[in-house]
Design an enzyme around this catalytic site. Structure first.
Site, short mmCIF file in Angstrom:
data_model
loop_
_atom_site.label_atom_id
_atom_site.label_comp_id
_atom_site.label_asym_id
_atom_site.label_seq_id
_atom_site.Cartn_x
_atom_site.Cartn_y
_atom_site.Cartn_z
N ASP A 95 38.27 -129.27 71.23
CA ASP A 95 38.26 -128.63 69.93
C ASP A 95 38.67 -129.65 68.87
O ASP A 95 38.83 -130.83 69.16
CB ASP A 95 39.15 -127.38 69.92
N SER A 113 42.35 -126.55 63.68
CA SER A 113 41.80 -126.51 65.04
C SER A 113 40.34 -126.06 65.02
O SER A 113 39.48 -126.76 64.52
CB SER A 113 42.67 -125.61 65.92
N ASP A 119 41.31 -130.51 67.03
CA ASP A 119 42.53 -131.34 67.11
C ASP A 119 42.84 -131.73 68.55
O ASP A 119 43.91 -132.24 68.83
CB ASP A 119 43.72 -130.63 66.46
N ASP A 179 43.85 -130.42 71.24
CA ASP A 179 44.94 -129.96 72.11
C ASP A 179 44.41 -129.04 73.20
O ASP A 179 45.17 -128.58 74.05
CB ASP A 179 46.06 -129.28 71.31
#
Length: 457
Positions: A244, A98, A246, A248
């Protein structure tokens, strides 16, 4: 094998080489398959330079356990969640760190239906088995199958959350931060175009690049926000979106280039869902909550507080049937998205809300930010977390109107409140403070608690 320090409260994250490497990832994946009794697992990865080798190791560990691996390739964590549920897999793993520094990577893992793994149950068992290496004999029959239908199914699910015909013309600046978001966003944008959505997009740092030439994509850090803010202003955009690594989490900027703290987005999304589903339950975390609670109760909903962290928020949605849950850190969870978090659904819903009400994002949040000002998360590195929290508690609790220990220490001081908690993923003590319409009192309160945490510092 020695104890694995890469296991955190609800995922795996560690420094490359020492805490996490392909051999460790392979052992964790094999333990994951055995503990869950998995026969089919969806696996994806972010664009970090180290992710490809860890991804290969995860697949190897699963193959040893005889698993059918659904290979998602480069994708966001939420695409792994969706694929796990959509393909009725027994679990899912995303290789990602992340927003952590370049020398870190990790694994996000879920069970059947993209359900979170119990930190004290399955996660603890996976850790113990990976450490001991007491695996069952390898199973034959494992294979790898490219999950070619995954992204199209994901796009259909995400766009199902909005009413496209009500959308008004908007120009939107999107900053993928050279993370995983770019290709997935392109698929969403193409589908919106086919459905004649009147949205136009300006893309910034759009190509995935594991070297992160523009810095690690973590828009929550104040020093990372001006790039998106300035691009919004330069483009004359109606709003800005940044993700960010990834994706999510998504972070929103209004047309003035102002970063909108996540807790106010939680309030807006609560409003969206309570208009769609009267009397619904809305889950929130304990850090900053007054704005959300006021909106939810005023609109006839029921606020539900859950411990910070994706495993806890997801479980709360599952336990209560809540339609939506949100954290101030910009994680947003949706009952009809396998109770998982998404960085694409929130901005689409906000665009729909702006279109329905005919106002700007600034109009939607300015009054709420004045009514419930908050400090934002303030992080401290302290030698002894427990002793520091005890010192703050001893000084502040005698005057508190209410005490809550859902997650860390929360004290309601009347006109203001604070939450003080240890991070689940980093060696930090985190402070959040809010007040009822009094910015001066907020500043005084922050200074008071800060002095107790770090005297003289």
């Amino acid at each position: 094998m020695a104890a694995l320090s890469c296991f955190k409260a609800y995922d795996v994250r560690g420094r490359l080489g020492t805490e996490l490497n392909p051999a460790i990832a392979q052992r964790i994946a094999r333990a994951f398959a055995e503990v869950l009794g998995a026969e089919r697992v969806a696996v994806g990865h972010d664009p970090r330079a180290s992710s490809e080798s860890l991804f290969a190791a995860v697949k190897a560990g699963l193959l040893e356990a005889g698993v059918e691996v659904l290979d998602l390739g480069l994708c966001g964590t939420e695409e792994m969640y969706h694929a796990t549920a959509y393909f009725e897999a027994d679990g899912g793993i995303e290789v990602t760190a992340s927003h952590n520094p370049m020398d870190y990577n990790g694994l996000k893992m879920v069970g059947k239906g993209a359900a979170p793994l119990d930190p004290a149950g399955a996660m603890a068992q996976i850790k113990a088995l990976a450490e001991s290496g007491a695996f069952a004999a390898p199973k034959p029959g494992g294979d790898v199958r490219p999950a070619k239908a995954a992204r199209g199914a994901y796009v259909r699910s995400v766009l199902g959350f909005i009413d496209i015909p009500v959308l008004k013309p908007m120009k939107i600046l999107v900053n993928a931060g050279n993370g995983a978001a770019g290709p997935t966003f392109d698929a969403l944008a193409a589908a919106l175009s086919r459905k004649r959505a009147p949205l136009s997009f300006i893309c910034l740092n759009h190509e995935p690049d594991g070297s992160f030439p523009n810095g690690i994509p973590n828009p929550l850090l104040p020093e990372n926000q001006p790039l998106t803010a300035q691009a919004v202003l330069a483009a004359g955009a109606d709003m800005g979106i940044a993700w960010d690594g990834d994706f999510d989490r998504c972070f929103l900027f209004d047309h003035l280039g102002r970063f909108i703290p996540g807790e106010y987005i939680v309030g807006l999304l609560a409003e969206v869902f309570l208009a769609k589903e009267k009397g619904a339950k809305i889950v929130h975390d304990p850090r900053i909550l007054w704005n959300t609670q006021e909106i939810v109760t005023r609109l006839g909903g029921t606020p539900v507080m859950a411990r910070t962290g994706h495993a806890y928020l997801k479980q709360a949605l599952r336990d209560t049937g809540a339609v939506y849950g949100g954290e101030m850190s910009a994680h947003h969870y949706f009952r009809d998205f396998a109770c998982c978090d998404s960085g694409m659904i929130p901005w689409l819903l906000i665009v729909e809300l702006m279109s329905r009400r005919g106002v700007t994002l600034a109009d939607l949040v300015s009054e709420r930010m004045a009514a419930f000002p908050s400090s934002g998360e303030i992080n401290f590195r302290v030698a002894d977390v427990a002793a520091t929290v005890a010192r703050v508690r001893a000084a502040m609790e005698p005057a508190a109107m209410a005490v809550d220990e859902t997650d860390g220490l929360s004290l309601d001081m009347g006109g203001w409140r604070f939450n003080l908690r240890a991070s689940n993923t980093e060696p930090l003590l985190r402070l959040n403070v809010e007040s009822r319409g009094d910015a001066a009192l907020l500043a005084q309160a922050v200074a008071q608690v800060r002095e107790l945490i770090a005297p003289g510092g």
